[in-house]
Design a protein around this motif. Structure first.
Motif, mmCIF file in Angstrom:
data_model
loop_
_atom_site.group_PDB
_atom_site.id
_atom_site.type_symbol
_atom_site.label_atom_id
_atom_site.label_comp_id
_atom_site.label_asym_id
_atom_site.label_seq_id
_atom_site.Cartn_x
_atom_site.Cartn_y
_atom_site.Cartn_z
ATOM 1 N N SER A 100 -83.270 40.957 12.543
ATOM 2 C CA SER A 100 -82.503 41.443 11.395
ATOM 3 C C SER A 100 -81.696 40.305 10.770
ATOM 4 N N GLY A 101 -81.062 39.493 11.645
ATOM 5 C CA GLY A 101 -80.300 38.337 11.158
ATOM 6 C C GLY A 101 -81.196 37.372 10.401
ATOM 7 N N ALA A 151 -72.358 41.045 9.814
ATOM 8 C CA ALA A 151 -73.561 40.294 9.444
ATOM 9 C C ALA A 151 -74.782 41.039 9.993
ATOM 10 N N PRO A 152 -75.986 40.689 9.548
ATOM 11 C CA PRO A 152 -77.175 41.380 10.066
ATOM 12 C C PRO A 152 -77.332 41.243 11.584
ATOM 13 N N ASP A 153 -76.779 40.175 12.161
ATOM 14 C CA ASP A 153 -76.870 40.044 13.621
ATOM 15 C C ASP A 153 -75.721 40.767 14.318
ATOM 16 N N ASN A 154 -75.034 41.637 13.580
ATOM 17 C CA ASN A 154 -73.970 42.506 14.096
ATOM 18 C C ASN A 154 -72.636 41.793 14.333
ATOM 19 N N THR A 195 -80.558 46.950 8.550
ATOM 20 C CA THR A 195 -80.980 47.217 7.155
ATOM 21 C C THR A 195 -81.905 46.135 6.582
ATOM 22 N N PRO A 196 -81.706 44.820 6.888
ATOM 23 C CA PRO A 196 -82.653 43.838 6.331
ATOM 24 C C PRO A 196 -84.092 44.134 6.751
ATOM 25 N N GLN A 236 -83.871 37.123 3.061
ATOM 26 C CA GLN A 236 -83.605 37.905 1.842
ATOM 27 C C GLN A 236 -82.658 37.149 0.918
ATOM 28 N N PHE A 237 -81.642 36.534 1.527
ATOM 29 C CA PHE A 237 -80.668 35.764 0.742
ATOM 30 C C PHE A 237 -81.372 34.620 0.014
ATOM 31 N N GLY A 279 -82.133 38.809 7.107
ATOM 32 C CA GLY A 279 -80.976 38.752 6.201
ATOM 33 C C GLY A 279 -80.932 37.409 5.485
ATOM 34 N N GLN A 280 -81.118 36.338 6.248
ATOM 35 C CA GLN A 280 -81.112 34.994 5.655
ATOM 36 C C GLN A 280 -82.307 34.794 4.716
ATOM 37 N N ALA A 303 -73.026 38.816 2.187
ATOM 38 C CA ALA A 303 -73.841 38.084 1.200
ATOM 39 C C ALA A 303 -75.326 38.254 1.477
ATOM 40 N N THR A 304 -75.676 38.510 2.736
ATOM 41 C CA THR A 304 -77.098 38.641 3.079
ATOM 42 C C THR A 304 -77.685 39.985 2.659
ATOM 43 N N ASP A 305 -76.812 40.971 2.373
ATOM 44 C CA ASP A 305 -77.334 42.267 1.924
ATOM 45 C C ASP A 305 -77.535 42.217 0.407
ATOM 46 N N VAL A 306 -78.534 41.453 0.015
ATOM 47 C CA VAL A 306 -78.749 41.215 -1.418
ATOM 48 C C VAL A 306 -79.180 42.470 -2.155
#
Lengths: 631, 202
Positions: free
Chosen positions: B185-186, A272-275, B8-9, B192-193, B189-190, A219-222
Motif C-alpha cells: 500500500s505504501g 500514510a499508506p504504510d499506516n 486505499t492505494p 500514485q503520487f 501510494g508513492q 499527499a499520497t492519496d492523490v
C-alpha cells in the motif's frame, strides 16, 4: 480701520454674494445641531436618561410578554389537536411556569409552579404527551431530561405555527442528552434549538463565499485530493503535517471552516499508506483555534459529536459523501438548509450552540458591491474630494454642503456610504442595536413587525449616525487627539472662505462697511486661519485633557463631545480675533503653513509630556486657575 | 481506522487497472465493498484482521498491478530524463556554436549578425537552464530526479515484499501477508503520487 490685502472672488473673478446661501446652510445646520443636541441633552440629564432607560426597559418587557403569549397560544393550539390526554408546560406573562392538562382537546385549570423542581412532582400523573414552549425547553432542560429518564413521557416542543417537534434522549460525549429531533438525521441541543432563528436567516450566500475546507488528506492519496480540488478549487487547504495544520488554522479569520479528516479517539489523525501517523491534532484544539479566529467550525469526522462536546456527525461518515453534502448544502439559502442537506447526504448530525456563535460574524465578513462602493465609489469622490482646486472651491464646496446635508439627514442610507458603511451593514447594525435595546436575542433579530421595519428604515440611519458620532468623539478624545487636528485642517480649509465671506456680507448688510472686512484669496484665507484654528484647538485639547486628568475627572461621552465643540468654537473665535488684530497673519501662516503645523503638534506633545512632570508644570497650570490657597 | 482503510492505494489501483477483478472481489467479499468502491471512512471501525483468503487474493493482485504501474511510471520517467538530457546537450551545443559566431561577428563588425548570434546564444542557454531546473528542482518532491530515486526505492521494496509474501504463503502466516499488504500500500501510494506529478491517469 485696517484694510486687508486680498479679496474673495469666484472662478470668473466677480465677487460672490453668499448671504442667501450661507443663511440656507446655517438654517439647515441649526436644525441638525438642535436635533443632535436635544438628543444629547436628553441623555446628559440624569432624570431624562432615567426616563429613557425606563422606556427601553418597558419596551423590552413588553416584547418578552408578547413573545410568551404567542408561544402559549401556539402550544395550547397544538395540544388541542392531540387525541387523548396531553399536558402543556408554558410560562405565563409574569414569567411563572404553569402546567395545563388537556383531555380530548379541552383544557383544564392551569397550575402555577413556583420552582423548576416542581415540574417532576406536578407532571407525575401526566400520561401521553407533554407539550412545552421553546422557553421552557431552554430554561428547564435538566428537569425535562429527568422527566424523560424517570417517567418515560413523550415530550414535544412547539413552533410558532403550532407544529410539534419530538424531544428525545441521545448519546453524546458526556452521556445521554436531551435533543430536539428536527428530522430523522438532524438533532439539536435545547440551547441551539432556542436560537434556531439564526439558522433560518438567509446567510448562506455570504457564508458560502467565506467557505474554506481544511482537508486532512495525505499527499499520497492523490485520488481524494483530486476530488477535493475538483469540487472546491482554491477554497480547499490540504494538510498532512503538524506545521501545516497550525498554519492553516491561523489563516482562518471570520470564515465558515469545514474540517474533513479521519478521527481516532479524540483527535484528527492523518496516516500514510504504510499506516504511519503523519499528524495528530486534538479535536478540541482545532475547535478552539477556529473559534479564536471568529470562524464557524463544522467538524466532519466519524462520530465527532459522540467524542467531544461539539456539533458534528454521530455516526461513521465517508469523505466523498461529505464533499457531496457540502457541494449541495452551500447552494441553500439558509444555514438550516445547509445542515439539512449535509445531514441527508452524510448521515445523522447533532447541532449544538457552537455552530451558531459566529454565523453572523462570518457572513458579515463577505464583501458585496455596496461594500466596495463604500470603500471608494464615485459618491465619496464627489462628497470628499481629496483636494479642492482653488478656482472651483467655493461653488463646488457650497454645492457639496447643500447636497450633503439633506442626503445625510433625509437619505441617510446613501449618505452613510461615504463613512465607509454600506447600506447592508447599516441595516444589520440597526437591527442588532434595536434587538439589544428591546432585550431580544440575536436569533430573533429577523422577527420584526411591519411597523418596526418601517420605523427602523426611516429613522435607523439617523439614529445610527448619532450613536456613531458619540462613539467616534469618545475614541477621538481618548486616543487620537492629534489626528483630530489633522482632520480638522482640510475641513477648516474648506469652511474658512465661506465663513469669512459671510462675515463680509453681514458687515455689508448691517451697513458697517461697504468694503469687505476680510479680503483674501481662496487659498490664503482658507489655509492660514484653518491652520491656526487646528493648531490652537490641538493645544487647547492638550491643555484641557491634561487638566482633566490632573484633577482625575473622566468626562462622559456627551460631555466630551460638548467639550470638543466648545474648544473648537473657542479656537475659531480666537483666530478671528487674532486675524483682525494682525491682518497679515493669514499671509504669514499660509507661507509657513507646514512649519506651523509641525510646531503646533510639537507644542501639543510638549504640553502632554510636561504634564507628566508633576510639580513644576502642575504649579504653572494651577496658577492659571483660581485655586484657593491654604495659607 | 478499519482493517482495510489504510490500503486505499491498493483499492484505487485495482479499481483503475482491473475493474473486472474489483467487481469480482466485491461479489466474493462484501466486507470489501466500501474500500473497493473508493469510500474513505473518516473514523475507526472494528480493526479485525482480513482473513487469509482475502489477504492472499488482494496481495497477489496488488503485487501484479503494482509492478505494472511501477514499470509504466519508470518508463515515463526514463523518457522524460532522456528528453531533458538531450535538451541540455542541444542547448549546450548551440550555445557553443553561437558563442563562436558572436566572436566572429564582433570581429566582423556586423551589427545584425551580432544581434542574432547573441539572441541564439541567450535562448540556448535559457533552454539549458530550464531543463536543469525541471530535472532537479521543479515541483520539489515532484522533480524528475526525486521521483526516479523514490521509484527505485519502491522497486526494491516491492521485490522484498514479494519474497516475504511467498515465504508467508509457504508458512501459512496471515499476519505476515497483512503486513506485506501494508508495505505494498505504501509503495502504491508513492507510485500514485508519481503518476499525479507526471500527469498520468490516477
Amino acid at each position: 480701520m485696517t484694510t486687508y490685502a486680498i479679496s474673495l472672488t469666484g472662478r470668473t473673478g466677480k465677487p460672490i454674494c453668499m448671504k442667501a446661501t450661507i443663511m440656507r446652510i446655517t438654517r439647515r445646520m441649526s436644525i441638525a445641531t438642535l436635533i443632535l443636541f436635544n438628543f444629547l441633552a436628553l441623555q446628559w440629564n440624569p432624570a431624562s436618561a432615567g426616563a429613557l432607560n425606563e422606556i427601553f426597559e418597558s419596551l423590552a418587557a413588553a416584547s418578552k410578554v408578547a413573545m410568551r403569549a404567542e408561544e402559549r397560544v401556539a402550544v395550547i393550539e397544538a395540544a388541542r389537536k392531540l387525541p387523548g390526554v396531553a399536558a402543556v408546560l408554558s410560562v405565563n406573562e409574569a414569567g411563572v411556569l404553569q402546567l395545563t392538562k388537556l383531555s380530548a382537546g379541552v383544557a383544564g385549570a392551569a397550575v402555577l409552579l413556583e420552582h423548576g423542581d416542581d415540574v417532576l412532582r406536578a407532571t407525575h400523573e401526566v400520561v401521553g404527551t407533554l407539550l412545552v414552549t421553546p422557553e421552557v425547553l431552554g430554561k428547564h432542560g435538566s428537569e425535562l431530561k429527568a422527566l424523560v429518564e424517570t417517567q418515560r413521557i413523550s415530550i414535544k416542543v412547539t413552533e410558532k405555527d403550532s407544529t410539534t417537534i419530538p424531544v428525545e434522549l441521545q448519546m453524546h460525549a458526556g452521556g445521554p442528552d436531551l435533543v430536539v429531533r428536527k428530522s430523522e438525521r438532524l438533532s439539536f441541543s435545547p440551547g441551539a434549538w432556542a436560537k434556531r432563528g439564526l439558522l433560518d436567516q438567509p446567510l448562506m450566500k455570504d457564508l458560502a463565499s467565506r467557505l474554506r475546507v481544511i482537508a486532512l488528506v495525505p499527499a499520497t492519496d492523490v485520488v481524494q485530493r483530486a476530488r477535493f480540488i475538483e469540487r472546491f478549487g482554491s477554497r480547499v487547504v490540504f494538510v498532512d503535517k503538524e506545521a501545516e495544520m497550525t498554519a492553516a488554522l491561523k489563516q482562518m479569520r471570520q470564515r465558515l471552516v469545514v474540517v474533513v479528516g479521519h478521527v481516532e479517539n479524540n483527535a484528527f489523525v492523518v496516516r500514510a499508506p504504510d499506516n504511519a501517523i503523519l499528524l495528530k491534532h486534538e479535536i478540541t484544539n482545532v475547535h478552539q483555534a477556529i473559534d479564536a479566529g471568529e470562524s464557524v467550525a463544522v467538524l466532519m469526522g466519524c462520530d465527532i459529536a459522540c467524542k467531544v462536546p461539539a456539533s458534528g456527525p454521530i455516526e461513521a461518515i465517508d469523505a466523498f459523501q461529505v464533499l457531496d453534502g457540502l457541494t449541495g448544502g452551500i447552494t441553500g439559502k439558509t444555514p438550516m438548509e445547509f445542515l439539512t442537506v449535509l445531514a441527508d447526504t452524510v448521515g445523522p448530525l447533532y447541532i449544538d450552540t457552537d455552530v451558531l456563535g459566529r454565523l453572523r460574524v462570518a457572513s458579515a465578513a463577505a464583501t458585496h458591491f455596496s461594500d466596495r462602493l463604500a470603500r471608494g465609489g464615485p459618491i465619496i469622490r464627489v462628497l470628499f474630494a481629496s483636494e479642492l482646486s482653488p478656482a472651483t472651491t467655493l461653488t463646488e464646496m457650497v454645492a457639496t454642503v447643500i447636497l450633503a446635508v439633506p442626503m445625510f439627514w433625509i437619505f441617510g442610507w446613501i449618505a452613510l456610504i461615504p463613512l465607509g458603511i454600506s447600506p447592508r451593514v447599516v441595516w444589520r447594525t440597526i437591527k442588532e442595536n434595536y434587538a439589544s435595546s428591546v432585550g431580544r436575542d440575536e436569533s430573533e433579530i429577523e422577527y420584526l413587525s411591519k411597523i418596526e421595519r418601517v420605523l427602523l428604515y426611516a429613522f435607523g440611519p439617523a439614529a445610527l449616525v448619532v450613536v456613531m458620532a458619540v462613539n467616534l468623539v469618545n475614541i477621538g478624545i481618548n486616543i487620537v487627539l492629534i489626528p483630530v487636528a489633522v482632520l480638522l485642517y482640510p475641513l477648516m480649509r474648506a469652511i474658512c472662505p465661506v465663513v469669512l465671506d459671510a462675515i463680509n456680507e453681514i458687515e455689508r448688510e448691517v451697513g458697517r462697511s461697504y468694503e469687505p472686512v476680510f479680503k483674501s484669496s481662496i487659498a490664503q484665507s482658507g489655509r492660514g486661519p484653518g491652520l491656526l484654528v487646528c493648531g490652537m484647538a490641538a493645544a487647547l485639547f492638550g491643555c484641557t485633557y491634561y487638566t482633566l486628568s490632573a484633577f482625575q475627572i473622566t468626562p462622559s461621552d456627551e460631555q466630551s463631545l460638548g467639550l470638543i465643540v466648545m474648544l473648537f468654537c473657542a479656537s475659531a473665535v480666537l483666530v478671528v480675533w487674532m486675524m483682525r488684530l494682525f491682518p497679515t497673519l493669514g499671509l504669514h501662516l499660509s507661507v509657513a503653513r507646514y512649519r506651523f503645523l509641525v510646531l503646533a503638534f510639537i507644542g501639543f506633545w510638549a504640553i502632554w509630556w510636561l504634564g507628566q512632570v508633576p510639580e513644576s508644570v502642575t504649579s504653572v497650570i494651577r496658577k492659571w486657575r483660581w485655586v484657593p490657597s491654604n495659607t | 481506522m478499519g482493517a482495510f482503510e489504510h490500503l486505499t492505494p491498493i483499492f484505487d489501483v485495482l479499481r483503475r487497472r482491473r475493474p473486472d477483478l474489483t467487481a469480482s472481489l466485491i461479489r466474493q467479499y462484501p466486507e470489501l465493498k466500501g474500500p473497493l468502491e473508493g469510500r474513505r471512512t473518516l473514523g475507526e471501525a472494528d480493526a479485525k484482521l482480513p482473513d487469509k483468503a482475502v489477504a492472499g487474493e488482494l496481495m497477489k493482485a496488488a503485487l501484479l498491478e503494482a509492478k505494472a504501474d511501477l514499470n509504466e511510471v519508470l518508463a515515463v520517467l526514463s523518457r522524460r530524463a532522456r528528453l531533458l538530457a538531450r535538451l541540455r546537450l542541444g542547448a549546450g551545443a548551440i550555445s557553443l556554436l553561437s558563442s563562436a559566431g558572436v566572436v566572429a561577428a564582433v570581429v566582423g563588425k556586423d551589427a545584425r549578425a551580432q544581434l542574432i548570434t547573441a539572441l541564439v546564444t541567450f535562448l540556448a542557454s535559457l533552454t539549458g537552464l530550464v531543463s536543469i531546473y525541471i530535472e532537479d528542482f521543479s515541483g520539489g518532491d515532484g522533480s524528475i530526479r526525486r521521483l526516479k530515486e523514490s521509484m527505485s526505492t519502491q522497486v526494491r521494496q516491492l521485490s522484498e515484499v514479494e519474497g516475504q509474501f511467498r515465504l508467508a504463503v509457504a508458512f501459512d502466516d496471515v499476519t505476515k501477508i497483512v503486513s506485506g499488504l501494508t508495505v505494498v500500500s505504501g509503495v502504491l501510494g508513492q507510485v500514485q503520487f508519481a503518476r499525479a506529478q507526471l500527469g498520468l491517469k490516477i
